[in-house]
Design a protein around this motif. Structure first.
Motif, PDB file in Angstrom:
ATOM      1  N   ALA A 117       0.849  -1.033   0.044  1.00 18.69           N
ATOM      2  CA  ALA A 117      -0.061  -0.022  -0.056  1.00 18.69           C
ATOM      3  C   ALA A 117       0.872   1.118  -0.111  1.00 18.69           C
ATOM      4  N   ASP A 118       0.666   2.075  -0.718  1.00 20.16           N
ATOM      5  CA  ASP A 118       1.289   3.465  -0.733  1.00 20.16           C
ATOM      6  C   ASP A 118       0.196   4.772  -1.156  1.00 20.16           C
ATOM      7  N   GLN A 119      -0.996   4.649  -1.518  1.00 24.84           N
ATOM      8  CA  GLN A 119      -1.943   5.482  -1.691  1.00 24.84           C
ATOM      9  C   GLN A 119      -2.943   5.051  -0.927  1.00 24.84           C
ATOM     10  N   TYR A 120      -3.934   6.345  -0.450  1.00 25.78           N
ATOM     11  CA  TYR A 120      -5.191   6.117  -0.145  1.00 25.78           C
ATOM     12  C   TYR A 120      -6.161   7.318  -0.897  1.00 25.78           C
ATOM     13  N   ASP A 121      -6.961   6.798  -1.689  1.00 23.95           N
ATOM     14  CA  ASP A 121      -7.945   7.820  -2.398  1.00 23.95           C
ATOM     15  C   ASP A 121      -6.974   8.506  -3.363  1.00 23.95           C
ATOM     16  N   GLY A 137      -4.621 -12.555   8.740  1.00 16.87           N
ATOM     17  CA  GLY A 137      -4.042 -11.879   7.680  1.00 16.87           C
ATOM     18  C   GLY A 137      -4.354 -10.499   7.407  1.00 16.87           C
ATOM     19  N   LYS A 138      -5.436  -9.854   7.862  1.00 20.24           N
ATOM     20  CA  LYS A 138      -5.435  -8.410   8.100  1.00 20.24           C
ATOM     21  C   LYS A 138      -4.623  -7.642   8.672  1.00 20.24           C
ATOM     22  N   ILE A 139      -3.972  -6.502   8.130  1.00 17.38           N
ATOM     23  CA  ILE A 139      -3.245  -5.585   8.474  1.00 17.38           C
ATOM     24  C   ILE A 139      -3.714  -4.436   8.823  1.00 17.38           C
ATOM     25  N   PHE A 140      -3.286  -3.924  10.142  1.00 20.99           N
ATOM     26  CA  PHE A 140      -3.580  -2.544  10.478  1.00 20.99           C
ATOM     27  C   PHE A 140      -2.234  -1.774  10.748  1.00 20.99           C
ATOM     28  N   PHE A 141      -2.468  -0.456  10.368  1.00 23.86           N
ATOM     29  CA  PHE A 141      -1.326   0.427  10.494  1.00 23.86           C
ATOM     30  C   PHE A 141      -1.666   1.726  10.826  1.00 23.86           C
ATOM     31  N   THR A 142      -0.648   2.885  11.296  1.00 20.89           N
ATOM     32  CA  THR A 142      -1.015   3.928  11.351  1.00 20.89           C
ATOM     33  C   THR A 142      -0.110   5.017  10.570  1.00 20.89           C
ATOM     34  N   SER A 158      -4.588  12.238   9.517  1.00 18.31           N
ATOM     35  CA  SER A 158      -3.705  11.325   9.937  1.00 18.31           C
ATOM     36  C   SER A 158      -4.734   9.999  10.267  1.00 18.31           C
ATOM     37  N   GLY A 159      -4.301   8.818   9.605  1.00 12.11           N
ATOM     38  CA  GLY A 159      -5.161   7.802   9.344  1.00 12.11           C
ATOM     39  C   GLY A 159      -4.719   6.632  10.309  1.00 12.11           C
ATOM     40  N   VAL A 160      -5.721   5.889  10.549  1.00 12.25           N
ATOM     41  CA  VAL A 160      -5.762   4.472  11.072  1.00 12.25           C
ATOM     42  C   VAL A 160      -6.276   3.442  10.141  1.00 12.25           C
ATOM     43  N   TYR A 161      -5.621   2.488   9.454  1.00 11.82           N
ATOM     44  CA  TYR A 161      -5.991   1.982   8.202  1.00 11.82           C
ATOM     45  C   TYR A 161      -6.320   0.304   8.553  1.00 11.82           C
ATOM     46  N   ARG A 162      -6.988  -0.183   7.587  1.00 11.79           N
ATOM     47  CA  ARG A 162      -6.929  -1.976   7.557  1.00 11.79           C
ATOM     48  C   ARG A 162      -6.476  -2.126   6.039  1.00 11.79           C
ATOM     49  N   LEU A 163      -5.548  -3.055   5.885  1.00 13.08           N
ATOM     50  CA  LEU A 163      -5.193  -3.352   4.649  1.00 13.08           C
ATOM     51  C   LEU A 163      -5.752  -4.980   4.570  1.00 13.08           C
ATOM     52  N   ASP A 164      -6.511  -5.100   3.493  1.00 15.26           N
ATOM     53  CA  ASP A 164      -7.052  -6.514   3.334  1.00 15.26           C
ATOM     54  C   ASP A 164      -5.990  -7.479   2.549  1.00 15.26           C
ATOM     55  N   GLN A 165      -6.349  -8.791   2.339  1.00 12.12           N
ATOM     56  CA  GLN A 165      -5.373  -9.625   1.606  1.00 12.12           C
ATOM     57  C   GLN A 165      -5.480  -9.169   0.123  1.00 12.12           C
ATOM     58  N   GLY A 167      -5.583  -6.255  -1.291  1.00 13.88           N
ATOM     59  CA  GLY A 167      -4.969  -5.063  -1.464  1.00 13.88           C
ATOM     60  C   GLY A 167      -6.077  -3.816  -1.160  1.00 13.88           C
ATOM     61  N   THR A 168      -7.267  -4.246  -0.776  1.00 16.39           N
ATOM     62  CA  THR A 168      -7.901  -2.796  -0.358  1.00 16.39           C
ATOM     63  C   THR A 168      -7.530  -2.401   0.655  1.00 16.39           C
ATOM     64  N   LEU A 169      -7.655  -1.085   0.755  1.00 19.48           N
ATOM     65  CA  LEU A 169      -6.892  -0.056   1.858  1.00 19.48           C
ATOM     66  C   LEU A 169      -8.303   0.508   2.311  1.00 19.48           C
ATOM     67  N   THR A 170      -8.567   0.542   3.695  1.00 22.23           N
ATOM     68  CA  THR A 170      -9.798   0.883   4.027  1.00 22.23           C
ATOM     69  C   THR A 170      -9.324   2.047   5.424  1.00 22.23           C
ATOM     70  N   LEU A 171      -9.867   3.221   5.291  1.00 23.24           N
ATOM     71  CA  LEU A 171      -9.684   4.152   6.486  1.00 23.24           C
ATOM     72  C   LEU A 171     -10.650   3.719   7.732  1.00 23.24           C
ATOM     73  N   LEU A 172      -9.996   3.412   8.906  1.00 21.01           N
ATOM     74  CA  LEU A 172     -10.792   3.169   9.990  1.00 21.01           C
ATOM     75  C   LEU A 172     -11.135   4.187  10.914  1.00 21.01           C
ATOM     76  N   PHE A 173     -10.283   5.355  11.173  1.00 21.79           N
ATOM     77  CA  PHE A 173     -10.401   6.431  11.946  1.00 21.79           C
ATOM     78  C   PHE A 173      -9.221   7.235  11.517  1.00 21.79           C
ATOM     79  N   ASP A 174      -9.998   8.571  11.413  1.00 24.99           N
ATOM     80  CA  ASP A 174      -9.034   9.832  11.173  1.00 24.99           C
ATOM     81  C   ASP A 174      -9.209  10.754  12.205  1.00 24.99           C
TER      82      ASP A 174
END
Length: 299
Positions: A117-121, A137-142, A158-165, A167-174
């Motif tokens: 992952a290197d981009q969101y939206d 396998g789900k990845i969570f990062f700040t 500044s986001g907290v994200y979930r990255l699925d297997q 490649g889908t990147l989801t913003l969980l909290f901002d």
């Protein structure tokens, strides 16, 4: 009538012994820190490899180092590292990196990187900081903006994200200014994230699909000062939460009460469980990496 004072005395003694045992256990969770290797610019993101060695990042040096027990020197593991910070692994054993270069990547067997992952939206990530992977396998990062110039910054939050297997990147909290440390409860039902700007640790209910709900304040390590700020976090097998911050390493029980704080000779940045039985905490700091023996085990 004469048996009542004796009974009361016995109950009082039992109560005092109970309090003493609880206090003693609390005080003995963390032993004294010892330096295991030193001479770095700014270490972060420790990760204990199942093969029995420690990996850690030196962010400005752009290096991941490898330390093996019994040594005082550390060897270069990967250079350049993409200015890696947090390090963890996938359930399959792949090494995952949060990189200040604006990426989340996987290390391949030939020491090259696969960018996950290197981009969101369609906008560049800020500066991925810390990272954790769930057993599915789900990845969570700040993703705070540390080290990103105003000209280079493309996301205005500044986001907290979930990255699925897939490649889908989801913003969980901002809602954080500088989200930093991130950790899972032992049963993976709670996600903990702290904010370097405020020192607060928030908890989220983590659902099976990887979404979060019921955000609430869990605890606080205190506002940043010369001795540190809210940074790396881990939990132990009994659900206690460990966070670096002002004054050193804080330990919180499952209700968010601070039950111990351990000071260091320098500000600390992050921590990881390791050793043969995962009862040692490896703690990074700008110049040094420390080991702290405990009477509990981590994950």
């Amino acid at each position: 009538m004469s048996r009542i004072p004796t009974l009361l005395s016995s109950l009082t003694l039992f109560f005092l012994m109970f309090l003493f045992s609880c206090t003693s256990e609390t005080e003995e969770i963390l032993g004294e820190p010892e330096v295991i290797t030193e001479g770095f610019q700014f270490t972060e993101g420790p990760y204990w490899h199942p093969d029995g060695y420690l990996l850690f990042s030196d962010i400005p040096a752009n290096i991941i180092y490898k330390w093996e027990p019994g040594n005082t020197e550390s060897d270069v593991y990967i250079q350049p590292s993409g200015n890696s910070n947090g390090i963890t692994s996938s359930p399959a054993g792949a090494i995952l990196l949060a990189q200040h270069s604006g990426k989340v990547s996987q290390i391949n067997e030939d020491s090259t990187f696969t960018v996950l992952a290197d981009q969101y939206d369609d906008k560049r990530l800020n500066s991925p900081n810390d990272i954790v992977a769930r057993s599915d396998g789900k990845i969570f990062f700040t993703d705070p903006p540390f080290g990103v110039s105003d000209e280079d910054r493309e996301l205005d939050f500044s986001g907290v994200y979930r990255l699925d297997q897939d490649g889908t990147l989801t913003l969980l909290f901002d809602g954080f200014d500088y989200p930093n440390g991130i950790a899972l409860s032992p049963d993976e039902s709670t996600l903990y994230v702290n904010d370097s700007a405020t020192g607060q640790i928030f908890q989220f209910d983590l659902l099976e699909d990887g979404s979060v709900e019921n955000q609430s304040l869990f605890a606080s390590v205190g506002e940043r000062d010369d001795t540190g700020a809210a940074d790396g976090m881990k939990t132990d097998s009994e659900g206690r939460v460990y966070s670096s911050g002002p004054g050193g390493l804080s330990v919180f029980d499952t209700e968010g009460n601070r039950i111990q704080i351990l000071g260091f000779d320098e500000r600390i940045t992050n921590l990881a469980w390791g050793g043969s039985d995962y009862s040692s905490l490896y703690v990074t700091a700008p110049n040094s990496v420390y080991r702290v023996q405990t009477n509990v085990s981590g994950r």
